[in-house]
Design an enzyme around this catalytic site. Sequence first.
Site, PDB file in Angstrom:
ATOM      1  N   ASP A   4       2.684   3.793   1.318  1.00 54.71           N
ATOM      2  CA  ASP A   4       3.943   3.986   0.600  1.00 54.71           C
ATOM      3  C   ASP A   4       5.104   3.368   1.387  1.00 54.71           C
ATOM      4  O   ASP A   4       5.065   3.315   2.616  1.00 54.71           O
ATOM      5  CB  ASP A   4       4.164   5.501   0.413  1.00 54.71           C
ATOM      6  CG  ASP A   4       5.201   5.786  -0.655  1.00 54.71           C
ATOM      7  OD1 ASP A   4       5.616   4.852  -1.380  1.00 54.71           O
ATOM      8  OD2 ASP A   4       5.609   6.955  -0.763  1.00 54.71           O
TER       9      ASP A   4
ATOM     10  N   ASN B 192       0.749   4.007 -11.844  1.00 55.51           N
ATOM     11  CA  ASN B 192       1.599   2.872 -11.481  1.00 55.51           C
ATOM     12  C   ASN B 192       1.856   1.905 -12.640  1.00 55.51           C
ATOM     13  O   ASN B 192       2.756   1.067 -12.570  1.00 55.51           O
ATOM     14  CB  ASN B 192       1.026   2.091 -10.285  1.00 55.51           C
ATOM     15  CG  ASN B 192       1.209   2.791  -8.956  1.00 55.51           C
ATOM     16  OD1 ASN B 192       0.410   2.638  -8.046  1.00 55.51           O
ATOM     17  ND2 ASN B 192       2.265   3.584  -8.818  1.00 55.51           N
TER      18      ASN B 192
END
Length: 251
Positions: free
Chosen positions: A35, A83
């Site tokens: 991330d 996503n």
Amino acid sequence: MPFGHTRDFGTKRFDARFRRGGLVSVPNHVAIIMDGNGRWAAQRGWARIKGHKEGVRAVEDVLDAAADAGIQHLSLYAFSTENWKRPSLEVAGLMALLRMYLRMFLPKLREKGIRFHHLGSLEGLPEGIQRDIHSLEETTAGYSNMVFHLAVNYGSRLEIVQAARRCLEDGLRAEEMTEDAIAARLWTAGTPDVDLLIRTSGELRISNFLLWQAAYAEFYITDCLWPDFRGPELREALAAFASRERRFGGI
Ligand code: FPP
């Protein structure tokens, strides 16, 4: 390919360590939620995709460092089933990066004897990526130093639902619906549970990653943004893991 409960992801080095016995402080299976690419790019006033590109360089470094450290399974979360909600330009950019780098990984996998394995649903992925995934899995099937599981179009809840469906399709009776029966029908079938789960960029979430497999994982959260997470950062995480006392629910 049918789901993978017949696959054997044992690796030579684990067998060797297992035979030697004793305390194994190197985690067998490390999973990473990569991330912070967007923030890394924003800090430099760049487009988000530049952060993802640099993120791929970090993937290459971490692959190297993980194989050198004797890790048997490395699972990286590259693209989740959620996503797809990102702006279409970013999704297209990520898919293009995947396409480009899936091919470029091969020399590194060869050099280090790393087997590639996709985690996630192929359905919905561009056909080119599906082909590249198959081809990389086939080409590296004989390598046994480490397995690199790349999670693309992966969601843990979806994985568990699919495993439950397969149990029904296989005609299992209620009493046959055991933990082993479900584990054997997950995308990770044949892979040991996660020992160490790393998340970069300081967020304190599991984000639908390996929920079943990380039941007893040690968590390691670092503020480091993914593109800056390289060999030394991985080794720091491994040192932290080595100092943990694991009880698996016991005392
Ligand atoms: C999270 O950062 C990162 C991703 C959603 C993508 C991770 C993908 C890569 C590192 C590329 C992988 C490609 C290959 C070929 C392995 P973010 O965008 O959520 O960052 P932010 O939270 O700072 O916005």
